[in-house]
Enzyme design. Structure first.
Site, PDB file in Angstrom:
ATOM      1  N   LYS A 173     -15.155 -95.042 -35.076  1.00 51.71           N
ATOM      2  CA  LYS A 173     -14.751 -93.668 -35.414  1.00 51.71           C
ATOM      3  C   LYS A 173     -15.125 -93.476 -36.870  1.00 51.71           C
ATOM      4  O   LYS A 173     -14.427 -93.944 -37.770  1.00 51.71           O
ATOM      5  CB  LYS A 173     -13.241 -93.525 -35.220  1.00 51.71           C
ATOM      6  CG  LYS A 173     -12.744 -92.109 -34.938  1.00 51.71           C
ATOM      7  CD  LYS A 173     -13.065 -91.070 -35.968  1.00 51.71           C
ATOM      8  CE  LYS A 173     -12.117 -91.105 -37.153  1.00 51.71           C
ATOM      9  NZ  LYS A 173     -12.504 -90.158 -38.210  1.00 51.71           N
ATOM     10  N   GLU A 248      -9.258-103.126 -45.103  1.00 55.09           N
ATOM     11  CA  GLU A 248      -9.796-103.118 -46.463  1.00 55.09           C
ATOM     12  C   GLU A 248      -9.386-101.782 -47.067  1.00 55.09           C
ATOM     13  O   GLU A 248      -9.873-100.733 -46.668  1.00 55.09           O
ATOM     14  CB  GLU A 248     -11.310-103.305 -46.436  1.00 55.09           C
ATOM     15  CG  GLU A 248     -11.840-103.764 -47.772  1.00 55.09           C
ATOM     16  CD  GLU A 248     -12.495-102.626 -48.508  1.00 55.09           C
ATOM     17  OE1 GLU A 248     -11.830-102.069 -49.402  1.00 55.09           O
ATOM     18  OE2 GLU A 248     -13.651-102.300 -48.197  1.00 55.09           O
ATOM     19  N   CYS A 282     -13.839 -98.427 -53.326  1.00 59.19           N
ATOM     20  CA  CYS A 282     -12.540 -99.125 -53.399  1.00 59.19           C
ATOM     21  C   CYS A 282     -12.583-100.239 -54.435  1.00 59.19           C
ATOM     22  O   CYS A 282     -11.563-100.564 -55.034  1.00 59.19           O
ATOM     23  CB  CYS A 282     -12.122 -99.636 -52.038  1.00 59.19           C
ATOM     24  SG  CYS A 282     -13.460-100.353 -51.130  1.00 59.19           S
ATOM     25  N   GLU A 381      -4.727 -95.740 -57.650  1.00 61.67           N
ATOM     26  CA  GLU A 381      -6.141 -95.499 -57.403  1.00 61.67           C
ATOM     27  C   GLU A 381      -6.427 -93.999 -57.472  1.00 61.67           C
ATOM     28  O   GLU A 381      -5.803 -93.215 -56.766  1.00 61.67           O
ATOM     29  CB  GLU A 381      -6.491 -96.028 -56.011  1.00 61.67           C
ATOM     30  CG  GLU A 381      -7.954 -95.963 -55.703  1.00 61.67           C
ATOM     31  CD  GLU A 381      -8.296 -96.621 -54.373  1.00 61.67           C
ATOM     32  OE1 GLU A 381      -7.623 -96.334 -53.376  1.00 61.67           O
ATOM     33  OE2 GLU A 381      -9.243 -97.418 -54.360  1.00 61.67           O
TER      34      GLU A 381
HETATM   35  P1  ADP Z   1      -9.583 -91.265 -47.521  1.00 61.46           P
HETATM   36  O1  ADP Z   1      -8.218 -91.049 -48.081  1.00 61.46           O
HETATM   37  O2  ADP Z   1     -10.464 -92.047 -48.382  1.00 61.46           O
HETATM   38  O3  ADP Z   1     -10.189 -90.035 -46.911  1.00 61.46           O
HETATM   39  P2  ADP Z   1      -8.546 -92.147 -45.074  1.00 61.46           P
HETATM   40  O4  ADP Z   1      -7.784 -93.416 -45.038  1.00 61.46           O
HETATM   41  O5  ADP Z   1      -7.819 -90.859 -44.980  1.00 61.46           O
HETATM   42  O6  ADP Z   1      -9.434 -92.250 -46.353  1.00 61.46           O
HETATM   43  O7  ADP Z   1      -9.670 -92.134 -43.960  1.00 61.46           O
HETATM   44  C1  ADP Z   1     -10.444 -93.238 -43.606  1.00 61.46           C
HETATM   45  C2  ADP Z   1     -10.723 -93.176 -42.117  1.00 61.46           C
HETATM   46  O8  ADP Z   1      -9.477 -93.213 -41.421  1.00 61.46           O
HETATM   47  C3  ADP Z   1     -11.406 -91.891 -41.664  1.00 61.46           C
HETATM   48  O9  ADP Z   1     -12.325 -92.211 -40.625  1.00 61.46           O
HETATM   49  C4  ADP Z   1     -10.269 -91.062 -41.128  1.00 61.46           C
HETATM   50  O10 ADP Z   1     -10.647 -90.126 -40.143  1.00 61.46           O
HETATM   51  C5  ADP Z   1      -9.391 -92.132 -40.511  1.00 61.46           C
HETATM   52  N1  ADP Z   1      -7.979 -91.733 -40.347  1.00 61.46           N
HETATM   53  C6  ADP Z   1      -7.249 -90.896 -41.110  1.00 61.46           C
HETATM   54  N2  ADP Z   1      -5.992 -90.785 -40.635  1.00 61.46           N
HETATM   55  C7  ADP Z   1      -5.917 -91.603 -39.556  1.00 61.46           C
HETATM   56  C8  ADP Z   1      -4.876 -91.949 -38.637  1.00 61.46           C
HETATM   57  N3  ADP Z   1      -3.654 -91.427 -38.726  1.00 61.46           N
HETATM   58  N4  ADP Z   1      -5.154 -92.835 -37.660  1.00 61.46           N
HETATM   59  C9  ADP Z   1      -6.382 -93.389 -37.558  1.00 61.46           C
HETATM   60  N5  ADP Z   1      -7.392 -93.087 -38.382  1.00 61.46           N
HETATM   61  C10 ADP Z   1      -7.180 -92.212 -39.367  1.00 61.46           C
END
Ligand code: ADP
Length: 479
Positions: A173, A248, A282, A381
């Site tokens: 995903k 990570e 990161c 961060e």
């Molecule tokens: P950032 O804050 O850097 O955008 P995220 O942790 O929000 O990073 O997103 C990293 C990945 O996790 C993306 O592919 C995002 O769609 C996915 N993501 C965000 N929220 C969820 C969730 N509740 N469950 C699973 N995947 C998620």
């Protein structure tokens, strides 16, 4: 390009409800296309396809042939380097030079893991008389991979290179903010002949497709790279099904400078490791810890260099691009506003180029002179081009300070004393230590991962192959 589709069981199709998401270029704020908005139903279909592949053609394929396919994909990426570079730069806003490096790195992951696929083997163990014990190393099975938007092509290579080399069938995903290169790379993977179901890609929203993937009971492992908050959610969700996680997450990585370091070299590297990908890495080195005795001199030189920095659209190929989105721009500017309110002195600020389009998401690279140790700029961060300078008294203080955040991803140590290098390397609680250098995100061959809230498990290098596989102990009583 099949950007508006999901890729499941070897074919491109619309998401189950036909919905799409708009993709925006961070350099301009303008729409550049659409991707599929994958659903829980799509994730179910993708996991089922992966399971079928694992139990079928892909699962039966000898390691040498898996490796060959990975190597072919590496070559295909190099053959499409220019096209992929342009796509990655447009989609993420990163300067072209960096995007090109990312595409080469994506290719390198497939070369590396292509070569490694048939070199991952088990062991035997001396046991009781009349027995033979073998440790088989087997694939996990079906692995899920949720990746972020900051390095889409590299993350595709890093996650899938290792997982596929280990014999797993995969479901990915990618991030909704940027994933066009991932879709193009998937097309290339299909072209080089990966069997149906070995690679499944379901773009979409984190809370929808991402949440469905992390909650799926038929996964054997999930790897996630992203924010600590989402990492926590994913780990909790996966725990319901006892699915192991490789996480990570973030970092607040220190660059530690002692008086005997080569200061010119250190400054160049410190600036480079901060502005790389506009601070959206990161492992960016976002804290510079400087021994008090050289603080003013070092800061003066760093300030001078910092003032030369420029941010602008990806095609101007400057030090920084825009940040990924309006939301991210507001988040970073929020840190700058709060720092101003808290009276923290700005030592230097780079410029936003005059040709930067109005609608793009730009923030000026910013260096803070003396950040108090308990301030959010010293602890949290930012994920933008913001560098916090902090003085330390001596070696013990430097180690304490380096370890004083919730994170522990990487560290840079600048000193020419061999004994001090070693003491510091052992003293810092991080997954990677660089001495007189700094490789933010670099090194396909180098195991990478965190301590504390930076996550757990190791990716890259051979360690990733171990994470993405599992041992089975076979005890034979041959008498
Ligand atoms: P950032 O804050 O850097 O955008 P995220 O942790 O929000 O990073 O997103 C990293 C990945 O996790 C993306 O592919 C995002 O769609 C996915 N993501 C965000 N929220 C969820 C969730 N509740 N469950 C699973 N995947 C998620």
């Amino acid at each position: 390009m099949k950007a508006e589709s999901v890729f499941i069981d070897g074919s491109w199709r619309k998401s189950s409800n036909g919905q799409t998401l708009d993709m925006v270029a961070p350099s301009t704020g303008e729409k550049i296309g659409v991707i599929a908005r994958g659903t829980a139903e799509d994730i179910n279909a993708a996991v089922a396809a992966a399971r079928k592949a694992f139990e079928g053609v892909w699962g039966q394929m000898p390691a040498v042939e898996r490796g060959r396919l990975l190597s072919k994909l590496g070559q295909a990426i190099l053959d499409h380097e220019d096209e992929l570079t342009d796509l990655e730069a447009l989609d993420t806003g990163k300067p072209l030079k960096l995007a090109r490096g990312d595409i080469k790195a994506a290719a390198r992951y497939f070369e590396y893991y292509g070569g490694a696929a048939d070199k991952l083997h088990g062991e035997t163990i001396p046991f009781l008389s009349g027995y033979q014990v073998m440790i088989l190393r087997e694939p996990r099975g079906v692995t899920g991979h949720i990746i972020p938007w900051n390095y889409p092509a590299q993350m595709f290579g890093r996650a899938l290179g290792a997982a596929l080399a280990g014999g797993n069938a995969t479901v990915m995903k990618p991030a909704e903010e940027a994933c066009l290169s991932v879709i193009r790379l998937t097309e290339l993977a299909a072209d080089v002949g990966f069997p149906e179901g070995a690679i499944n890609i379901v773009p979409g929203v984190g809370e929808e497709a991402g949440a469905a993937l992390s909650a799926h009971p038929d996964l054997d492992l999930i790897s996630f790279t992203g924010s600590p908050e989402v990492g926590t959610i994913i780990q909790k969700t996966a725990a319901d099904n006892h699915v192991p996680c490789v996480l990570e997450l973030g970092g607040k990585s220190p660059q530690i400078v002692f008086p005997d370091a080569d200061q010119e070299k250190a400054i160049e590297s410190i600036v480079g490791a901060l502005v790389q990908n506009t601070g959206q890495t990161c492992s960016a080195g976002t804290r510079v810890l400087i021994e008090r005795s050289i603080y003013d001199d070092f800061m003066n030189a760093l300030t001078k260099r910092f003032k030369q920095l420029q941010a602008g659209p990806h095609d101007l190929d400057l030090n920084c691009g825009p940040v990924i989105s309006k939301a991210q721009q507001e988040r970073v500017l929020g840190f700058l506003e709060r720092a101003e309110k808290d009276g923290i002195e700005v030592a230097a600020q780079g410029k936003i180029h005059e040709k930067a389009p109005e609608g793009g998401y730009y923030v000026p690279p910013t260096l803070y002179r003396v950040v108090p140790r308990d301030h959010e700029l010293a602890k949290e961060e930012v994920f933008g081009p913001v560098l916090s300078a902090i003085p330390f008294d001596d070696e013990a203080d430097a180690i304490r300070l380096a370890n004083s955040t919730d994170y522990g991803l990487i560290a840079g140590i600048w000193t020419n004393s061999g004994a001090r290098q070693m003491r510091l390397a052992k003293g810092v609680r991080v997954g990677q230590v660089y001495i007189n250098g700094y490789g933010a995100g670099g090194g396909i061959e180098l195991p990478f991962g965190g301590f504390k809230k930076s996550g757990h498990g190791r990716e890259k290098g051979f360690e990733a192959l171990k994470e993405f596989t599992v041992t089975k102990t076979v005890v034979i009583n041959h008498g």
